[in-house]
Design a protein around this motif. Structure first.
Motif, PDB file in Angstrom:
ATOM      1  N   ARG A  92      19.121  -8.944   5.882  1.00  0.00           N
ATOM      2  CA  ARG A  92      19.192  -7.492   6.089  1.00  0.00           C
ATOM      3  C   ARG A  92      18.330  -6.859   5.011  1.00  0.00           C
ATOM      4  O   ARG A  92      18.470  -7.169   3.825  1.00  0.00           O
ATOM      5  CB  ARG A  92      20.634  -6.988   5.999  1.00  0.00           C
ATOM      6  CG  ARG A  92      20.775  -5.475   6.240  1.00  0.00           C
ATOM      7  CD  ARG A  92      22.240  -5.055   6.133  1.00  0.00           C
ATOM      8  NE  ARG A  92      22.421  -3.630   6.319  1.00  0.00           N
ATOM      9  CZ  ARG A  92      22.656  -3.027   7.472  1.00  0.00           C
ATOM     10  NH1 ARG A  92      22.727  -3.740   8.578  1.00  0.00           N
ATOM     11  NH2 ARG A  92      22.815  -1.712   7.543  1.00  0.00           N
ATOM     12  N   LEU A  93      17.453  -5.975   5.423  1.00  0.00           N
ATOM     13  CA  LEU A  93      16.526  -5.312   4.496  1.00  0.00           C
ATOM     14  C   LEU A  93      16.403  -3.846   4.863  1.00  0.00           C
ATOM     15  O   LEU A  93      16.137  -3.506   6.018  1.00  0.00           O
ATOM     16  CB  LEU A  93      15.144  -5.978   4.576  1.00  0.00           C
ATOM     17  CG  LEU A  93      13.985  -5.223   3.903  1.00  0.00           C
ATOM     18  CD1 LEU A  93      14.159  -5.190   2.395  1.00  0.00           C
ATOM     19  CD2 LEU A  93      12.642  -5.857   4.280  1.00  0.00           C
ATOM     20  N   THR A  94      16.621  -2.978   3.882  1.00  0.00           N
ATOM     21  CA  THR A  94      16.329  -1.560   4.039  1.00  0.00           C
ATOM     22  C   THR A  94      15.069  -1.267   3.239  1.00  0.00           C
ATOM     23  O   THR A  94      15.015  -1.549   2.038  1.00  0.00           O
ATOM     24  CB  THR A  94      17.487  -0.686   3.548  1.00  0.00           C
ATOM     25  OG1 THR A  94      18.638  -0.918   4.377  1.00  0.00           O
ATOM     26  CG2 THR A  94      17.124   0.788   3.618  1.00  0.00           C
ATOM     27  N   ALA A  95      14.046  -0.745   3.918  1.00  0.00           N
ATOM     28  CA  ALA A  95      12.733  -0.625   3.275  1.00  0.00           C
ATOM     29  C   ALA A  95      12.032   0.659   3.703  1.00  0.00           C
ATOM     30  O   ALA A  95      12.507   1.402   4.562  1.00  0.00           O
ATOM     31  CB  ALA A  95      11.872  -1.840   3.620  1.00  0.00           C
ATOM     32  N   ASN A  96      10.881   0.886   3.070  1.00  0.00           N
ATOM     33  CA  ASN A  96      10.044   2.062   3.317  1.00  0.00           C
ATOM     34  C   ASN A  96       8.679   1.575   3.812  1.00  0.00           C
ATOM     35  O   ASN A  96       7.745   1.435   3.026  1.00  0.00           O
ATOM     36  CB  ASN A  96       9.917   2.872   2.020  1.00  0.00           C
ATOM     37  CG  ASN A  96       8.969   4.046   2.114  1.00  0.00           C
ATOM     38  OD1 ASN A  96       8.019   4.157   1.355  1.00  0.00           O
ATOM     39  ND2 ASN A  96       9.205   4.939   3.057  1.00  0.00           N
ATOM     40  N   PRO A  97       8.544   1.286   5.114  1.00  0.00           N
ATOM     41  CA  PRO A  97       7.280   0.742   5.642  1.00  0.00           C
ATOM     42  C   PRO A  97       6.167   1.786   5.602  1.00  0.00           C
ATOM     43  O   PRO A  97       6.263   2.845   6.231  1.00  0.00           O
ATOM     44  CB  PRO A  97       7.630   0.366   7.092  1.00  0.00           C
ATOM     45  CG  PRO A  97       9.130   0.294   7.137  1.00  0.00           C
ATOM     46  CD  PRO A  97       9.585   1.327   6.163  1.00  0.00           C
ATOM     47  N   THR A  98       5.107   1.484   4.874  1.00  0.00           N
ATOM     48  CA  THR A  98       4.008   2.431   4.712  1.00  0.00           C
ATOM     49  C   THR A  98       2.672   1.703   4.756  1.00  0.00           C
ATOM     50  O   THR A  98       2.602   0.478   4.719  1.00  0.00           O
ATOM     51  CB  THR A  98       4.108   3.168   3.365  1.00  0.00           C
ATOM     52  OG1 THR A  98       4.062   2.201   2.295  1.00  0.00           O
ATOM     53  CG2 THR A  98       5.403   3.968   3.262  1.00  0.00           C
ATOM     54  N   TYR A  99       1.601   2.506   4.801  1.00  0.00           N
ATOM     55  CA  TYR A  99       0.250   1.973   4.683  1.00  0.00           C
ATOM     56  C   TYR A  99      -0.580   2.995   3.920  1.00  0.00           C
ATOM     57  O   TYR A  99      -0.218   4.173   3.824  1.00  0.00           O
ATOM     58  CB  TYR A  99      -0.367   1.688   6.056  1.00  0.00           C
ATOM     59  CG  TYR A  99      -0.590   2.918   6.911  1.00  0.00           C
ATOM     60  CD1 TYR A  99      -1.843   3.511   7.012  1.00  0.00           C
ATOM     61  CD2 TYR A  99       0.462   3.487   7.636  1.00  0.00           C
ATOM     62  CE1 TYR A  99      -2.050   4.636   7.792  1.00  0.00           C
ATOM     63  CE2 TYR A  99       0.274   4.619   8.415  1.00  0.00           C
ATOM     64  CZ  TYR A  99      -0.987   5.180   8.500  1.00  0.00           C
ATOM     65  OH  TYR A  99      -1.185   6.308   9.272  1.00  0.00           O
ATOM     66  N   ALA A 100      -1.682   2.532   3.332  1.00  0.00           N
ATOM     67  CA  ALA A 100      -2.521   3.413   2.514  1.00  0.00           C
ATOM     68  C   ALA A 100      -3.894   3.574   3.144  1.00  0.00           C
ATOM     69  O   ALA A 100      -4.452   2.622   3.695  1.00  0.00           O
ATOM     70  CB  ALA A 100      -2.654   2.857   1.103  1.00  0.00           C
ATOM     71  N   VAL A 101      -4.428   4.768   3.074  1.00  0.00           N
ATOM     72  CA  VAL A 101      -5.778   5.079   3.559  1.00  0.00           C
ATOM     73  C   VAL A 101      -6.601   5.528   2.358  1.00  0.00           C
ATOM     74  O   VAL A 101      -6.238   6.485   1.665  1.00  0.00           O
ATOM     75  CB  VAL A 101      -5.750   6.187   4.628  1.00  0.00           C
ATOM     76  CG1 VAL A 101      -7.177   6.556   5.039  1.00  0.00           C
ATOM     77  CG2 VAL A 101      -4.936   5.746   5.836  1.00  0.00           C
ATOM     78  N   MET A 102      -7.692   4.824   2.094  1.00  0.00           N
ATOM     79  CA  MET A 102      -8.535   5.170   0.953  1.00  0.00           C
ATOM     80  C   MET A 102      -9.152   6.553   1.133  1.00  0.00           C
ATOM     81  O   MET A 102      -9.568   6.923   2.247  1.00  0.00           O
ATOM     82  CB  MET A 102      -9.640   4.132   0.774  1.00  0.00           C
ATOM     83  CG  MET A 102      -9.106   2.739   0.450  1.00  0.00           C
ATOM     84  SD  MET A 102      -8.029   2.710  -1.016  1.00  0.00           S
ATOM     85  CE  MET A 102      -9.180   3.263  -2.290  1.00  0.00           C
ATOM     86  N   GLN A 103      -9.199   7.321   0.059  1.00  0.00           N
ATOM     87  CA  GLN A 103      -9.723   8.681   0.086  1.00  0.00           C
ATOM     88  C   GLN A 103     -11.127   8.712  -0.525  1.00  0.00           C
ATOM     89  O   GLN A 103     -11.397   8.016  -1.514  1.00  0.00           O
ATOM     90  CB  GLN A 103      -8.802   9.606  -0.708  1.00  0.00           C
ATOM     91  CG  GLN A 103      -7.366   9.617  -0.206  1.00  0.00           C
ATOM     92  CD  GLN A 103      -7.254  10.125   1.208  1.00  0.00           C
ATOM     93  OE1 GLN A 103      -7.600  11.263   1.503  1.00  0.00           O
ATOM     94  NE2 GLN A 103      -6.782   9.264   2.113  1.00  0.00           N
TER      95      GLN A 103
END
Length: 211
Positions: A92-103
């Motif tokens: 069981r995992l509670t997480a913050n799924p994100t991705y980054a876009v270079m600026q």
């Protein structure tokens, strides 16, 4: 956490974060800021605060917003020592799924949350390789996945920062089966967390051996 009067201040992730941090008064007095993984779980209609830390919290501080007599503190070392390569487990995992876009003009990316279930599931698959485990399952012939894990909850939870600016973080809880692929990386993932926003209740994975 049944006492409504006691929990009236727990309206956002920052309040929970403060509760956890204040449960380590010796660290605070010494100016030490160790990372404490934590998560709120709901089981049979009751809420439980899980905390994973290098040092032992103060039980009286930890029960500040809880129910007297319910704090349990256990060593994690014996469990970690029992893990073996190739072992299958429920997780069981509670997480913050994100991705980054270079600026443009910057060496840092702007972070965005994954918003669809498919994106969030793929995020975990990608993370698992660096965390020493594989989620069990296989790819279907049509390109869709057949992994044996589920997204059991998805929320946008409030966080109020000291600056007064309020935001909402994407919070996703996964459950399923995994296999330990790299024992040392897996132990590191269990003790250091997975993904971003670990200070605010994300990243703590718990596992139960099968068989």
């Amino acid at each position: 956490m049944k006492n409504r009067q006691k929990i009236k201040d727990l309206t956002h992730l920052g309040a929970y974060h403060n509760w956890v941090e204040e449960s380590f008064p010796d660290e605070m007095a010494a100016g030490i800021r160790n990372r404490h993984l934590w998560r709120i779980d709901t089981l049979h209609g009751k809420q439980y605060l899980l905390v994973l830390s290098d040092s032992q919290p103060n039980p009286q501080k930890l029960v500040t917003y809880g129910v007297e007599g319910t704090v349990q503190i256990k060593s994690y070392d014996r469990f970690l020592a029992s893990l073996v390569q190739g072992q299958t487990m429920r997780f069981r995992l509670t997480a913050n799924p994100t991705y980054a876009v270079m600026q443009p003009g910057s060496d840092r990316g702007k972070v965005y949350p994954h918003v669809t279930v498919q994106q969030q599931r793929q995020w975990l698959v990608n993370k698992s390789a660096k965390a020493g485990f594989k989620v069990l399952g296989q790819a279907n012939s049509d390109g869709t996945d057949n992994f044996t894990f589920d997204v059991v909850s998805r929320e946008r939870v409030p966080l109020h920062r000291k600056s007064g600016r309020g935001i909402r973080l994407s919070q996703v809880t996964f459950e399923g089966q995994l296999k330990i692929d790299d024992l040392e990386l897996f132990k590191q993932a269990l003790t250091q967390g997975i993904g971003r926003e670990k200070a605010f209740g994300m990243g703590l994975m718990t596992v139960i051996p099968e068989g």
